[in-house]
Design a protein around this motif. Structure first.
Motif, PDB file in Angstrom:
ATOM      1  N   ALA A  82       0.840  -1.198   0.000  1.00 48.69           N
ATOM      2  CA  ALA A  82       0.000   0.000   0.000  1.00 48.69           C
ATOM      3  C   ALA A  82       0.877   1.251   0.000  1.00 48.69           C
ATOM      4  N   ALA A  83       2.011   1.191   0.702  1.00 44.22           N
ATOM      5  CA  ALA A  83       2.911   2.349   0.766  1.00 44.22           C
ATOM      6  C   ALA A  83       3.589   2.627  -0.575  1.00 44.22           C
ATOM      7  N   ILE A  84       3.937   1.565  -1.302  1.00 40.00           N
ATOM      8  CA  ILE A  84       4.601   1.719  -2.604  1.00 40.00           C
ATOM      9  C   ILE A  84       3.915   0.769  -3.584  1.00 40.00           C
ATOM     10  N   PRO A  85       2.769   1.195  -4.133  1.00 38.60           N
ATOM     11  CA  PRO A  85       1.977   0.304  -4.982  1.00 38.60           C
ATOM     12  C   PRO A  85       2.671  -0.132  -6.273  1.00 38.60           C
ATOM     13  N   SER A  86       3.624   0.636  -6.747  1.00 37.57           N
ATOM     14  CA  SER A  86       4.323   0.259  -7.984  1.00 37.57           C
ATOM     15  C   SER A  86       5.329  -0.869  -7.752  1.00 37.57           C
ATOM     16  N   GLY A  87       5.645  -1.135  -6.488  1.00 35.99           N
ATOM     17  CA  GLY A  87       6.570  -2.203  -6.135  1.00 35.99           C
ATOM     18  C   GLY A  87       7.540  -1.741  -5.073  1.00 35.99           C
ATOM     19  N   GLU A  88       7.532  -2.434  -3.924  1.00 37.39           N
ATOM     20  CA  GLU A  88       8.418  -2.034  -2.830  1.00 37.39           C
ATOM     21  C   GLU A  88       9.759  -2.751  -2.883  1.00 37.39           C
ATOM     22  N   ILE A  89       9.742  -4.057  -3.173  1.00 38.70           N
ATOM     23  CA  ILE A  89      11.017  -4.774  -3.313  1.00 38.70           C
ATOM     24  C   ILE A  89      10.963  -5.650  -4.566  1.00 38.70           C
ATOM     25  N   ARG A  90      12.131  -5.804  -5.155  1.00 37.19           N
ATOM     26  CA  ARG A  90      12.232  -6.505  -6.437  1.00 37.19           C
ATOM     27  C   ARG A  90      13.573  -7.208  -6.518  1.00 37.19           C
ATOM     28  N   GLY A  91      13.592  -8.302  -7.291  1.00 41.46           N
ATOM     29  CA  GLY A  91      14.843  -8.987  -7.574  1.00 41.46           C
ATOM     30  C   GLY A  91      14.726  -9.773  -8.866  1.00 41.46           C
ATOM     31  N   ASN A  92      15.711  -9.631  -9.758  1.00 44.70           N
ATOM     32  CA  ASN A  92      15.734 -10.382 -11.011  1.00 44.70           C
ATOM     33  C   ASN A  92      16.180 -11.814 -10.763  1.00 44.70           C
ATOM     34  N   LEU A  93      15.520 -12.762 -11.408  1.00 43.64           N
ATOM     35  CA  LEU A  93      15.826 -14.173 -11.262  1.00 43.64           C
ATOM     36  C   LEU A  93      17.056 -14.513 -12.112  1.00 43.64           C
ATOM     37  N   VAL A  94      18.079 -15.057 -11.447  1.00 41.64           N
ATOM     38  CA  VAL A  94      19.361 -15.348 -12.084  1.00 41.64           C
ATOM     39  C   VAL A  94      19.612 -16.838 -12.007  1.00 41.64           C
ATOM     40  N   LYS A  95      19.987 -17.448 -13.133  1.00 41.65           N
ATOM     41  CA  LYS A  95      20.277 -18.882 -13.198  1.00 41.65           C
ATOM     42  C   LYS A  95      21.509 -19.192 -12.374  1.00 41.65           C
TER      43      LYS A  95
END
Length: 143
Positions: free
Chosen positions: A129-142
Protein backbone atom coordinates in the motif's frame (compact mmCIF):
# COMPACT_ATOMS: atom_id res chain seq x y z
CA UNK A 1 19.67 -8.76 10.65
CA UNK A 2 18.07 -11.75 12.40
CA UNK A 3 15.32 -11.83 9.73
CA UNK A 4 17.88 -11.68 6.94
CA UNK A 5 19.69 -14.68 8.46
CA UNK A 6 16.40 -16.60 8.67
CA UNK A 7 15.64 -15.78 5.04
CA UNK A 8 19.09 -16.87 3.91
CA UNK A 9 18.91 -20.11 5.92
CA UNK A 10 15.43 -20.93 4.61
CA UNK A 11 16.50 -20.26 1.02
CA UNK A 12 19.63 -22.41 1.42
CA UNK A 13 17.71 -25.36 2.83
CA UNK A 14 14.91 -25.01 0.28
CA UNK A 15 17.45 -24.99 -2.55
CA UNK A 16 19.20 -28.00 -1.04
CA UNK A 17 15.97 -29.97 -0.76
CA UNK A 18 14.72 -29.03 -4.22
CA UNK A 19 18.09 -29.76 -5.83
CA UNK A 20 18.24 -33.30 -4.48
CA UNK A 21 17.38 -35.73 -7.22
CA UNK A 22 17.17 -39.51 -6.96
CA UNK A 23 18.98 -39.84 -10.27
CA UNK A 24 21.74 -37.23 -10.41
CA UNK A 25 22.79 -38.51 -13.86
CA UNK A 26 19.58 -37.03 -15.29
CA UNK A 27 18.69 -33.79 -13.53
CA UNK A 28 16.11 -31.78 -15.45
CA UNK A 29 15.88 -29.05 -12.80
CA UNK A 30 17.40 -25.61 -13.25
CA UNK A 31 17.54 -23.27 -10.24
CA UNK A 32 17.15 -19.48 -10.38
CA UNK A 33 17.48 -17.13 -7.39
CA UNK A 34 16.74 -13.49 -6.65
CA UNK A 35 17.49 -11.10 -3.82
CA UNK A 36 14.64 -8.64 -3.35
CA UNK A 37 15.24 -5.09 -2.15
CA UNK A 38 14.04 -1.55 -2.65
CA UNK A 39 17.35 -0.68 -4.29
CA UNK A 40 16.48 -3.10 -7.13
CA UNK A 41 13.21 -1.31 -7.90
CA UNK A 42 12.91 1.02 -10.89
CA UNK A 43 13.05 3.70 -9.65
CA UNK A 44 14.92 2.60 -6.53
CA UNK A 45 13.42 3.30 -3.09
CA UNK A 46 14.73 3.30 0.47
CA UNK A 47 12.58 0.44 1.81
CA UNK A 48 14.26 -1.64 4.51
CA UNK A 49 12.16 -4.69 3.56
CA UNK A 50 14.07 -7.70 2.23
CA UNK A 51 13.33 -10.95 0.47
CA UNK A 52 14.74 -13.89 -1.42
CA UNK A 53 13.25 -16.07 -4.13
CA UNK A 54 14.23 -19.55 -5.27
CA UNK A 55 12.69 -20.83 -8.50
CA UNK A 56 13.22 -24.38 -9.73
CA UNK A 57 12.35 -24.98 -13.38
CA UNK A 58 11.86 -28.49 -14.72
CA UNK A 59 12.98 -28.73 -18.36
CA UNK A 60 10.86 -31.84 -18.99
CA UNK A 61 7.51 -30.69 -17.57
CA UNK A 62 8.18 -27.03 -18.53
CA UNK A 63 6.84 -26.04 -15.10
CA UNK A 64 8.45 -24.24 -12.17
CA UNK A 65 7.95 -23.88 -8.46
CA UNK A 66 9.00 -20.76 -6.63
CA UNK A 67 9.34 -19.92 -2.95
CA UNK A 68 9.57 -16.26 -1.93
CA UNK A 69 10.50 -15.35 1.63
CA UNK A 70 10.07 -11.74 2.73
CA UNK A 71 10.16 -9.60 5.85
CA UNK A 72 9.60 -5.97 6.75
CA UNK A 73 6.50 -5.45 4.57
CA UNK A 74 2.91 -6.53 4.08
CA UNK A 75 2.41 -7.22 0.38
CA UNK A 76 -0.80 -6.20 -1.36
CA UNK A 77 0.37 -7.85 -4.59
CA UNK A 78 3.13 -10.13 -5.75
CA UNK A 79 4.15 -11.19 -9.23
CA UNK A 80 6.78 -12.35 -11.64
CA UNK A 81 7.21 -9.67 -14.28
CA UNK A 82 9.03 -9.69 -17.59
CA UNK A 83 11.83 -7.15 -17.72
CA UNK A 84 15.61 -7.06 -17.71
CA UNK A 85 17.41 -5.62 -14.68
CA UNK A 86 16.87 -1.86 -14.64
CA UNK A 87 13.64 -1.97 -16.66
CA UNK A 88 10.00 -2.44 -15.74
CA UNK A 89 7.68 -4.88 -17.47
CA UNK A 90 4.29 -6.47 -17.37
CA UNK A 91 3.04 -9.22 -15.06
CA UNK A 92 3.55 -12.76 -16.37
CA UNK A 93 2.67 -14.84 -13.28
CA UNK A 94 0.65 -13.64 -10.26
CA UNK A 95 0.90 -14.99 -6.73
CA UNK A 96 -2.38 -15.70 -4.97
CA UNK A 97 -0.92 -16.19 -1.48
CA UNK A 98 1.23 -13.30 -0.26
CA UNK A 99 2.12 -14.54 3.24
CA UNK A 100 5.79 -15.44 3.67
CA UNK A 101 6.86 -17.88 2.44
CA UNK A 102 4.99 -17.40 -0.82
CA UNK A 103 4.71 -20.63 -2.79
CA UNK A 104 3.63 -20.84 -6.43
CA UNK A 105 3.64 -23.53 -9.11
CA UNK A 106 3.26 -22.55 -12.74
CA UNK A 107 1.49 -24.29 -15.56
CA UNK A 108 3.60 -25.45 -18.50
CA UNK A 109 5.59 -22.54 -19.91
CA UNK A 110 5.39 -21.62 -23.58
CA UNK A 111 8.58 -21.68 -25.64
CA UNK A 112 8.71 -17.86 -25.38
CA UNK A 113 8.32 -17.91 -21.58
CA UNK A 114 11.02 -20.57 -21.26
CA UNK A 115 13.37 -18.48 -23.43
CA UNK A 116 12.63 -15.34 -21.35
CA UNK A 117 13.30 -17.19 -18.08
CA UNK A 118 16.60 -18.58 -19.36
CA UNK A 119 17.60 -15.16 -20.72
CA UNK A 120 17.22 -13.56 -17.25
CA UNK A 121 14.19 -11.47 -18.24
CA UNK A 122 11.98 -12.30 -15.24
CA UNK A 123 11.89 -10.53 -11.88
CA UNK A 124 9.95 -11.01 -8.66
CA UNK A 125 8.15 -7.91 -7.42
CA UNK A 126 6.24 -7.37 -4.16
CA UNK A 127 3.87 -4.40 -4.02
CA UNK A 128 2.54 -2.67 -0.88
CA UNK A 129 0.00 0.00 0.00
CA UNK A 130 2.91 2.35 0.77
CA UNK A 131 4.60 1.72 -2.60
CA UNK A 132 1.98 0.30 -4.98
CA UNK A 133 4.32 0.26 -7.98
CA UNK A 134 6.57 -2.20 -6.14
CA UNK A 135 8.42 -2.03 -2.83
CA UNK A 136 11.02 -4.77 -3.31
CA UNK A 137 12.23 -6.51 -6.44
CA UNK A 138 14.84 -8.99 -7.57
CA UNK A 139 15.73 -10.38 -11.01
CA UNK A 140 15.83 -14.17 -11.26
CA UNK A 141 19.36 -15.35 -12.08
CA UNK A 142 20.28 -18.88 -13.20
CA UNK A 143 22.54 -20.69 -10.74
Amino acid sequence: MKNLFKIAAFTFFLTLIISCDKDDAVNDNVTFTATLSGANEVPANTSTAVGTATLVYNKTTKMFTIAVVHSGLTPTGGHIHKGAAGTNGGVVFGFTNLASPISYTSGALTAEQEADLNAGLYYVNLHTAAIPSGEIRGNLVKQ
